[in-house]
Design a protein around this motif. Structure first.
Motif, short mmCIF file in Angstrom:
data_model
loop_
_atom_site.label_atom_id
_atom_site.label_comp_id
_atom_site.label_asym_id
_atom_site.label_seq_id
_atom_site.Cartn_x
_atom_site.Cartn_y
_atom_site.Cartn_z
N ALA A 1 -1.77 4.99 -3.62
CA ALA A 1 -1.95 5.13 -5.07
C ALA A 1 -3.36 5.62 -5.40
CB ALA A 1 -1.67 3.79 -5.77
N VAL A 2 -4.34 5.10 -4.68
CA VAL A 2 -5.72 5.57 -4.86
C VAL A 2 -5.80 7.05 -4.54
CG1 VAL A 2 -8.05 5.42 -3.90
CG2 VAL A 2 -6.81 3.32 -4.48
N LYS A 3 -5.22 7.40 -3.40
CA LYS A 3 -5.22 8.81 -2.98
C LYS A 3 -4.52 9.68 -4.02
CE LYS A 3 -4.79 12.27 0.23
NZ LYS A 3 -5.93 13.09 0.65
N GLN B 1 -1.34 -0.10 -10.12
CA GLN B 1 -0.58 -0.20 -8.88
C GLN B 1 -0.34 -1.66 -8.51
OE1 GLN B 1 0.91 1.96 -6.91
NE2 GLN B 1 1.41 0.48 -5.30
N TYR C 1 -8.81 2.67 3.62
CA TYR C 1 -9.71 2.38 2.50
C TYR C 1 -10.01 0.88 2.45
CZ TYR C 1 -7.65 6.90 1.18
OH TYR C 1 -7.19 8.18 1.18
N LEU D 1 -10.15 -2.21 0.90
CA LEU D 1 -9.61 -2.85 -0.30
C LEU D 1 -10.32 -4.16 -0.62
CD1 LEU D 1 -5.86 -2.14 0.46
CD2 LEU D 1 -7.52 -0.70 -0.72
N GLN E 1 -4.12 9.19 -7.19
CA GLN E 1 -4.87 9.29 -8.43
C GLN E 1 -5.97 10.33 -8.32
OE1 GLN E 1 -4.58 7.97 -11.42
NE2 GLN E 1 -6.52 8.79 -12.20
N GLU F 1 1.92 -3.56 1.07
CA GLU F 1 1.25 -3.55 -0.24
C GLU F 1 -0.10 -2.83 -0.15
OE1 GLU F 1 2.43 -6.28 1.22
OE2 GLU F 1 4.01 -7.04 -0.12
N GLU F 2 -0.80 -3.04 0.97
CA GLU F 2 -2.10 -2.39 1.12
C GLU F 2 -1.95 -0.89 1.28
OE1 GLU F 2 -5.17 -4.99 3.43
OE2 GLU F 2 -3.22 -5.34 4.31
N LEU G 1 -4.33 8.21 6.54
CA LEU G 1 -3.14 7.51 6.06
C LEU G 1 -1.93 7.84 6.92
CD1 LEU G 1 -3.65 8.02 2.23
CD2 LEU G 1 -3.93 5.91 3.52
N ALA H 1 0.51 0.91 0.22
CA ALA H 1 0.93 1.44 -1.08
C ALA H 1 -0.28 1.61 -2.01
CB ALA H 1 1.97 0.52 -1.72
N LEU H 2 -1.20 0.64 -1.96
CA LEU H 2 -2.39 0.75 -2.81
C LEU H 2 -3.27 1.91 -2.36
CD1 LEU H 2 -4.24 -0.23 -5.05
CD2 LEU H 2 -5.10 -2.01 -3.52
N MET H 3 -3.43 2.06 -1.03
CA MET H 3 -4.22 3.20 -0.53
C MET H 3 -3.61 4.52 -1.01
SD MET H 3 -5.10 2.18 3.42
CE MET H 3 -5.45 0.47 3.86
N ARG I 1 -2.29 -3.04 8.43
CA ARG I 1 -2.34 -3.15 6.97
C ARG I 1 -0.93 -3.40 6.46
NH1 ARG I 1 -7.37 -4.42 5.93
NH2 ARG I 1 -8.82 -2.97 6.84
N SER I 2 -0.83 -4.26 5.44
CA SER I 2 0.49 -4.62 4.92
C SER I 2 1.08 -3.47 4.08
CB SER I 2 0.36 -5.87 4.05
OG SER I 2 -0.30 -5.55 2.85
N LEU J 1 -1.67 2.37 11.65
CA LEU J 1 -2.15 1.68 10.46
C LEU J 1 -1.15 0.66 9.91
CD1 LEU J 1 -5.00 2.10 9.28
CD2 LEU J 1 -3.95 3.36 7.41
#
Lengths: 457, 457
Positions: free
Chosen positions: B438-440, A442, A185, A187, B442, B431-432, B455, B434-436, B428-429, B424
């Protein structure tokens, strides 16, 4: 300033990163809002920003990022907490002509970036009224627009990569100039336009372009907006990406600006368009081509500039509209956009509705017609300036309802800040707002990043 | 097919929206993966998509969206669940020259969209090898690139608005052609490139441009990639946005394609560039300007096309590379990008490393140098085709480590799918990611949207 908080930051920042006072940072550009932070920090390095964020996350201290303090929606106004001014992070880190990119820190002033690009014989195209003082970090946080979005896009379209300090102090850094990259995604686009609510942008890699070597500039008088939209479509179909600006000005706006600027009106008409073509190739014939094109399509009430002075005068007329309207008192401003094909319908319906509700209301309508983006400023002549904001909600409601009826947006290029977030539920669905809040939760579980801004309560 | 599931969908879909069999949808383009869905659905309306999603959310049934089935990374492969093919949602809903926009449904074939734009005397610029069968929804879900990203951007840059059915069946629709709109976090860009893991894209509003009326096409032979990058920088600085394509071809790739195509090689050299300028204005002098420019800068080992047939032959040489290399057996493909300034360093270091690990390995290197984007395909001549994938991880590791060393990306324009998601975490870190996630979580709390794709596990 809170003495105890200052002392606590002094434990890990250098003395000159903590300001005792800075009145110029506390009042916003429109002199509408005054900040009252507990402490003002001006970090000198990304590491300092990380240390501040770690500390503030640990102690649940609000952080309000600020750039050039030129925002128009109050997004950089602090009520308590840390006012985190990024001005000192202002290095140009790298310029690459092979990659057509420039990497700059958040506090670099837009004009400084334009000049660094020009020094490498490239163009950084973003251009707007406050370019001498606004900063790149703020431009990104608000997804700034301006005068040549038509050709080069908004700030969003110009960002190749970002470096961001997250609320917990960790760093996300993607500053390589990659023109294609699809790894999960995106970001980057969450942070662009997030108005400091998700993290602190510390640097960005931006796109560069070839510099224009030829320009052709015309001022065209038109009977109505439909004719202006027709001209836009013809010019785009023919001159394509050479069309860099296509600015609309109402008769009233031009009258104000001409008097203020002590300049002649170029032509007499109800509506006016200032349009400019540019070309990276030397092309002496371009002004003649434009003149012939306007003549052939019947746009004879027009002038082509013959000199740099004439061009400068036309742009002065356009750029002085904001300053000239201040003589009318305090304005209730609207930074709106609709599809280009709907601009005429919006203007045609909204003005009578406002005049019916507020007899004598004055409307200064101008903006970037090429993007369907208007500055639609309203004045109540019989109301003292300090009282004008009492009418804001009612005026906004009329304007925004007409915008929504035309499929438009209540925020085109200035952001949401604290003056429009209660309108967000009208333009975003409950599912979308829930997703925004989940993203925010988040990254910023304690809600310390620019609280109260952008998202509805 | 599972009879019971078919019967349950038959309760609310029409019979022709449920397919008994569809072998052409089950094997992916590279014949590498075979789908085994429980049921194949081809909804005829957005309402049907919503009904399917509501049902699947309620019963926790996986849904795998599919467009033209031309993906190269297995993102539309179904292991159980619903294979949701969007081909029937293929209407052109609207074209507006005033707004420079076209609104199309997800199942519209790319070529159909190009043709609808042309019929309105406008250009929809996305162009790639599978344009005769790939669909807009898939192009958006994978953020497709192709031949003219240099000038017009990737699919991401061409999307003004999206209509998406969320996993719970609710609809997010923003199809107004707004060129400026900054109202909260930009969720559009989350869906673009999300490979069907967040929702089902059902329609999009896309940007249109003026059609080119003039072209100039050249084939240039070069001793090394550094020279090609130097040429790119010169051409971009001079011809600016007129540069539409700048394709790199290695000697080996050209030899293969020339033999396959039964065409002469235009010039003899280690490296080759096919470059094309275009202009929306009629401009007879453009080919001569390009010829003079190449001569003046010492790129004399080059040919300019004099006719449409000559131009077509050059493009055939470029486009037949993929087909011609099939004679070498199964390839381990890499869809990679680095900053333009790093392409030479990558190629110079990676090829010897591969040859050291796999003596005799053959490398077909070509791609979109203007974007730093390469197709870097490797063949093991002594390995039977069916066994080639056994070496995939080891080859990928060498290639991707060299890419990462140059600040590049392991996925430029084909996506991640099921073949790269374990990589991936290298790009991607935490944190990134984890954010992806979290978006998924939600949007898709039951994890029914295209599970296992994109992912990391």
């Amino acid at each position: 300033m809170k003495t105890d908080l200052t002392a606590r930051f002094a434990a890990f920042l250098s003395p000159d990163e903590i300001l005792a006072e800075a009145p110029e940072l506390l009042t916003d550009q429109r002199k509408r809002f005054v900040s009252a932070p507990d402490v003002i920090l001006k970090p000198k390095s990304v590491e300092s920003v990380q240390a501040v964020m770690r500390y503030c996350t640990q102690h649940h201290i609000p952080v309000i990022p600020q750039g050039g303090n030129t925002g128009l929606c109050g997004a950089a106004v602090a009520e308590g907490g840390v006012l985190l001014n990024l001005s000192r992070l202002n290095r140009i880190r790298a310029v690459s002509t092979a990659d057509n990119s420039i990497t700059v820190e958040a506090g670099a002033v837009l004009q400084q970036v334009q000049e660094a690009a020009a020094a490498a014989d490239r163009l950084f195209p973003l251009s707007l009224a406050s370019e001498g003082s606004c900063q790149i970090g703020g431009n990104i946080a608000c997804n700034a627009g301006g005068l040549n979005v038509l050709r080069y896009g908004t700030m969003r379209d110009l960002v190749l990569g970002l470096e961001v300090v997250l609320p917990d102090g960790s760093l996300i850094s993607h500053l390589q100039p990659l023109h294609k990259n699809t790894t999960g995604y995106d970001l980057r686009h969450l942070f662009i336009g997030s108005e400091g609510t998700l993290g602190v942008i510390t640097a960005a890699t931006l796109k560069l372009f070839a510099r224009p070597k030829t320009r052709a500039t015309a001022w065209v008088g038109l009977p109505d907006i439909e004719a202006a939209v027709g001209l836009l479509s013809l010019v785009q179909g023919h001159f394509a990406e050479r069309l860099e600006s296509f600015e609309l000005v109402s008769r009233f706006a031009l009258d104000l600006s001409a008097a203020f600027s002590r300049l002649q009106k170029p032509v007499d008409a109800e509506w006016h368009v200032l349009l400019e073509l540019s070309d990276a190739l030397p092309h002496d014939g371009l002004p003649d081509m434009l003149a012939e094109f306007l003549y052939r399509h019947g746009f004879e009430n027009s002038v082509l500039t013959q000199s740099e002075q004439e061009r400068s005068d036309l742009w002065t007329l356009r750029e002085h509209i904001s300053a000239s309207q201040r003589s009318l008192g305090t304005s209730i401003k609207h930074d709106i956009a609709v599809p280009v094909s709907r601009v005429a319908a919006f203007v045609g319906a909204c003005a009578p509705a406002l005049q019916a509700a507020f007899p004598g209301i004055e409307i200064v309508c101008f903006g970037h017609l090429g993007d369907g983006s208007l500055h639609y400023n309203t004045f109540l002549p019989h109301v003292l300036s300090n009282d004008a904001y009492a009418y804001e909600d009612k005026i906004n409601t009329i304007v925004y309802e007409h915008i929504l009826a035309q499929g438009g947006t209540i925020a085109a290029e200035h952001g949401i800040g604290i003056i429009k977030n209660h309108w967000l539920p009208r333009v975003r669905s409950p599912e979308e707002i829930a997703l925004m809040k989940a993203v925010k939760a988040q990254l910023d579980p304690h809600g310390i990043m620019n609280p109260g801004k952008l998202l509805p309560a």
